[in-house]
Design a protein around this motif. Structure first.
Motif: not given
Length: 296
Positions: A102-107, A162-166, A208-213, A224-231
């Motif tokens: 999916s994508s962080s664009a869903v928010y 939901r990947p953020f800015s990969g 990290d997107v791939v390994a995290g997914a 659903p899980v965010n793939l992000c760093t929080g930074r």
């Protein structure tokens, strides 16, 4: 040997996912019309294919970058068709497990106007006060998630991330990170940033997107899980990292006539960090990208 199908295998996420699975001992089949050596229409696979895979990674999407999101809304219809056909095929053929990119664009864009530095939590799409995701692409992915939930209710094992800015060293110039690397390689002066420069993003390296997914799949997480760093890092500050690594001092110009997207898009990493912690810092990612760019 475990088997996997990767749709959109020639794209940025798809090719990294394919490589990681193969390195992990999987037998992987990739399909993508963009593959110049063996173009395969993903929709044809869904119409005619009946092989059952241990994992289907659905990364196929047409033009999921800012210029297309704002300027080519017709891509929405094709991407909706892709997702619908994939889930229909997965249920019909009894696929064992699906990973839906999916994508962080869903928010909702209202949470991302920059007036408040809101870390987007996975539950923020459940607002009852008018969900307005980011343009047609956001609607496409939100609809894809609803379709995934419906398929899961019928017994399909589905994982949604939901990947953020990969970003990564080999990212194309349709995306900001890849564009900045290209400008450093060419030592462009002035160095142009689309928008006001203060739009803020949560950057996560493609590894990290791939390994995290895949960690989400291994943990059998079905929400659903965010793939992000929080930074959060501003575009302007990212450019400063690039030019510092590139060793030159161009004039930085802001082109406010170009699309810039939402003001502040940063994810809440708490759920993700219970499953996986990103390994590559943005500083290291920029350094890698500059080394790769100047060596070409």
């Amino acid at each position: 040997m475990k088997t996997a199908l990767v749709t959109g295998a020639w794209g940025f996420v798809g090719r990294h996912m394919t490589r990681a699975l193969r390195e992990g001992g999987w037998d992987v089949i990739g399909c993508d019309l963009a593959n110049p050596e063996h173009p395969v229409d993903v929709l044809d696979v869904f119409r005619r294919g009946d092989r059952v895979f241990d994992l289907v990674v659905h990364a196929a999407a047409r033009a999921p970058h800012r210029a297309a999101i704002d300027g080519r809304p017709a891509t929405m219809a094709y991407n909706l068709q892709l997702d619908s056909a994939m889930f229909d095929w997965a249920l019909r053929t009894g696929q064992r497990r699906v990973l839906y990119l999916s994508s962080s664009a869903v928010y909702p864009v209202g949470f991302q106007d920059g007036n408040e530095q809101w870390r987007l939590h996975e539950t923020n799409t459940d607002s009852a006060h008018g969900i307005m995701p980011d343009a047609g692409y956001g609607w496409t992915k939100l609809t894809g998630e609803k379709t995934a939930a419906a398929a899961a209710a019928e017994g399909l094992a589905v994982h949604v991330v939901r990947p953020f800015s990969g970003y990564g060293e080999d990212q194309g110039e349709d995306w900001p990170f890849g564009a900045f690397a290209g400008r450093v390689r060419r030592r462009e002066d002035p160095f142009v940033i689309w928008g006001a420069g203060d739009q803020t993003r949560d950057w996560i390296h493609i590894s990290d997107v791939v390994a995290g997914a895949l960690a989400v799949v291994d943990a059998d997480v079905r929400v659903p899980v965010n793939l992000c760093t929080g930074r959060g890092v501003r575009m302007y500050d990212l450019v400063r990292m690039f030019v510092d690594q590139g060793g030159y001092e161009p004039t930085i110009v802001l082109d406010t006539g170009k699309p810039e997207g939402v003001r502040y898009r940063v994810g809440d990493p708490d759920t993700f960090q219970e499953i996986y912690r990103p390994k590559v810092s943005l500083e290291e990612g920029v350094a890698r990208a500059v080394r790769a760019a100047v060596s070409t």
